[in-house]
Design a protein around this motif. Structure first.
Motif, mmCIF file in Angstrom:
data_model
loop_
_atom_site.group_PDB
_atom_site.id
_atom_site.type_symbol
_atom_site.label_atom_id
_atom_site.label_comp_id
_atom_site.label_asym_id
_atom_site.label_seq_id
_atom_site.Cartn_x
_atom_site.Cartn_y
_atom_site.Cartn_z
ATOM 1 N N PRO A 61 0.832 -1.306 -0.057
ATOM 2 C CA PRO A 61 0.093 0.030 -0.004
ATOM 3 C C PRO A 61 0.860 1.364 -0.075
ATOM 4 O O PRO A 61 0.209 2.230 -0.331
ATOM 5 N N ARG A 65 -2.366 2.143 -4.856
ATOM 6 C CA ARG A 65 -3.447 0.878 -4.927
ATOM 7 C C ARG A 65 -3.146 0.660 -6.525
ATOM 8 O O ARG A 65 -3.383 -0.583 -6.943
ATOM 9 N N SER A 235 -5.410 7.000 -7.561
ATOM 10 C CA SER A 235 -4.303 5.761 -7.768
ATOM 11 C C SER A 235 -3.667 5.707 -8.814
ATOM 12 O O SER A 235 -3.004 4.926 -9.365
ATOM 13 N N SER A 261 -3.124 7.640 -3.028
ATOM 14 C CA SER A 261 -3.185 6.563 -2.226
ATOM 15 C C SER A 261 -1.874 6.008 -1.811
ATOM 16 O O SER A 261 -1.508 5.419 -0.855
#
Length: 274
Positions: A61, A65, A235, A261
């Motif tokens: 992470p 993403r 993302s 993200s």
């Protein structure tokens, strides 16, 4: 190389001596895998592309993403799609171009001639053009891809970008302002960023705005042809759509692939509000 191709022009290209490879990149956050929709109906000969597994390297992470795949992984995916050296490609999704733009950006990054079907599958069907059902499994290709054809920045670059250029946040306004955050651990935006929702690049029909309309839109945000522009989103997917829209408007922009993200998972400084 133009960014877009119309349904009529693509239909004509299909009948030429060098038809483009067709890639179906239907995808959304709510339904990332759309293989069932592809099987129910797609452009003749189009190969389904899974955005999460073939256009991204999902893992840690801290990298976001949808981090970019490696050149080698993307080349393997392109070969599965049947791509050969010298092929041109047309990519499409359900309509607005968000998933298709990710494939467009990566193929451009890899040195492949590619265009986005303006209006996607919806526009093709509306034009009364042929569709087929089932899943397409092409003979494996042998394309050798390049890498590095599109400008890319990292998190530290994004942090410093507003000091010398324009950093555009392509997410919806409520996410930019930090009022909601449905996907990531922290709400808000990168300090100094300007909100420019990707949804405003297209008309209600799902077609991209004209070059003049997009130029006017971005000029209202302070974007000029010679500005240093970088883009991020949640993302790194819809930011590619923003980069396509900017290119139509005559502006070249860099992508921050990790986007919010990645930023939100690294404990970096956060801004909220308009």
């Amino acid at each position: 190389m133009p960014v877009l191709i119309s349904s009529a022009a693509l239909d004509a290209a299909r009948a030429s001596s060098t038809p483009p490879r067709l890639l179906d990149v239907r995808w959304s956050l709510a339904q990332p895998n759309s293989l069932a929709e592809h099987a129910a109906g797609h452009l003749p000969g189009a190969v389904y592309v899974d955005l999460d597994t073939e256009l991204a390297d999902i893992g840690d992470p801290v990298r976001g993403r949808h981090p970019l795949p490696s050149r080698e992984a993307f080349e393997a995916a392109a070969r599965r799609w049947g791509l050969e050296d010298g092929d041109s490609v047309a990519v499409y999704d359900a309509g607005h171009g968000f998933g298709a733009a990710r494939a467009w950006w990566l193929l451009r990054h890899a040195g492949v001639e590619v265009r986005i079907l303006d209006g996607g599958y919806a526009a093709w069907v509306l034009a009364g053009l042929p569709v087929e059902t089932g899943e397409v499994t092409p003979a494996p290709g042998s394309a050798t891809l390049g890498w590095g054809g599109m400008p890319v920045i990292e998190a530290d670059d994004a942090a410093a970008w507003p000091a010398h250029g324009l950093l555009l946040d392509a997410r919806a306004g409520e996410r930019f302002r930090g009022e909601v955050e449905p996907m990531d651990p922290v709400a808000g935006h990168i300090p100094g960023a300007i909100n420019a929702p990707t949804s405003e690049n297209v008309a209600a029909s799902g077609l991209f705005l004209s070059g003049a309309e997009l130029e006017e839109r971005f000029a209202g945000l302070g974007v000029t042809a010679d500005a240093d522009v970088a883009v991020y989103c949640g993302s790194g997917v819809t930011a590619a759509h923003q980069i396509a829209a900017l290119e139509i408007a005559g502006v070249r922009a860099a992508l921050y692939p990790g986007s919010w993200s990645e930023w939100a998972n690294q404990g970096r400084e956060v801004a909220t509000g308009a």
